[in-house]
Design a protein around this motif. Structure first.
Motif, PDB file in Angstrom:
ATOM      1  N   UNK A  10      65.916   0.402  35.953  1.00  0.00           N
ATOM      2  CA  UNK A  10      66.196   1.867  35.444  1.00  0.00           C
ATOM      3  C   UNK A  10      67.691   2.221  35.508  1.00  0.00           C
ATOM      4  N   UNK A  11      68.559   1.659  36.249  1.00  0.00           N
ATOM      5  CA  UNK A  11      69.957   2.215  36.256  1.00  0.00           C
ATOM      6  C   UNK A  11      70.659   1.821  34.896  1.00  0.00           C
ATOM      7  N   UNK A  12      70.120   0.819  34.320  1.00  0.00           N
ATOM      8  CA  UNK A  12      70.754   0.177  32.884  1.00  0.00           C
ATOM      9  C   UNK A  12      70.258   1.267  31.747  1.00  0.00           C
ATOM     10  N   UNK A  13      69.329   1.957  31.820  1.00  0.00           N
ATOM     11  CA  UNK A  13      68.804   2.634  30.611  1.00  0.00           C
ATOM     12  C   UNK A  13      69.777   3.689  30.431  1.00  0.00           C
ATOM     13  N   UNK A  14      70.096   4.514  31.350  1.00  0.00           N
ATOM     14  CA  UNK A  14      71.090   5.430  30.909  1.00  0.00           C
ATOM     15  C   UNK A  14      72.294   5.165  30.432  1.00  0.00           C
ATOM     16  N   UNK A  15      72.963   4.157  31.017  1.00  0.00           N
ATOM     17  CA  UNK A  15      74.249   3.700  30.869  1.00  0.00           C
ATOM     18  C   UNK A  15      74.458   2.744  29.698  1.00  0.00           C
ATOM     19  N   UNK A  16      73.618   2.626  28.870  1.00  0.00           N
ATOM     20  CA  UNK A  16      73.581   1.851  27.599  1.00  0.00           C
ATOM     21  C   UNK A  16      74.794   2.233  26.614  1.00  0.00           C
ATOM     22  N   UNK A  17      75.030   3.506  26.618  1.00  0.00           N
ATOM     23  CA  UNK A  17      76.221   3.965  25.715  1.00  0.00           C
ATOM     24  C   UNK A  17      77.385   3.425  26.296  1.00  0.00           C
ATOM     25  N   UNK A  18      77.648   3.423  27.459  1.00  0.00           N
ATOM     26  CA  UNK A  18      78.918   3.086  28.088  1.00  0.00           C
ATOM     27  C   UNK A  18      79.206   1.435  27.694  1.00  0.00           C
ATOM     28  N   UNK A  19      78.013   0.681  27.787  1.00  0.00           N
ATOM     29  CA  UNK A  19      78.124  -0.633  27.503  1.00  0.00           C
ATOM     30  C   UNK A  19      78.500  -1.092  26.061  1.00  0.00           C
ATOM     31  N   UNK A  20      77.815  -0.090  25.202  1.00  0.00           N
ATOM     32  CA  UNK A  20      77.964  -0.338  23.713  1.00  0.00           C
ATOM     33  C   UNK A  20      79.658  -0.027  23.594  1.00  0.00           C
TER      34      UNK A  20
END
Length: 60
Positions: A10-20
């Protein structure tokens, strides 16, 4: 199982824009660097580590 009260993904879900955004930024910086290295004013500079490669490509 949790680590510091956080589940695994669940920590990855809100951070996906930063990865992109980091991927896009890496790609844009790479393209800008390639354009600058191949610019005529820097292509023949002896300090350019790609000068030999650029000269060989220009003769083809």
């Amino acid at each position: 199982m949790s680590f510091l009260g956080l589940r695994k993904w669940p920590i990855v879900k809100p951070l996906w824009p930063f990865f992109i955004a980091s991927g896009v930024t890496y790609w844009l910086v790479s393209k800008a660097q390639d354009k600058m290295i191949r610019a005529p004013e820097y292509a023949h500079d002896p300090r350019n580590p790609y000068a030999a490669q650029i000269a060989k490509e220009a003769h083809h």
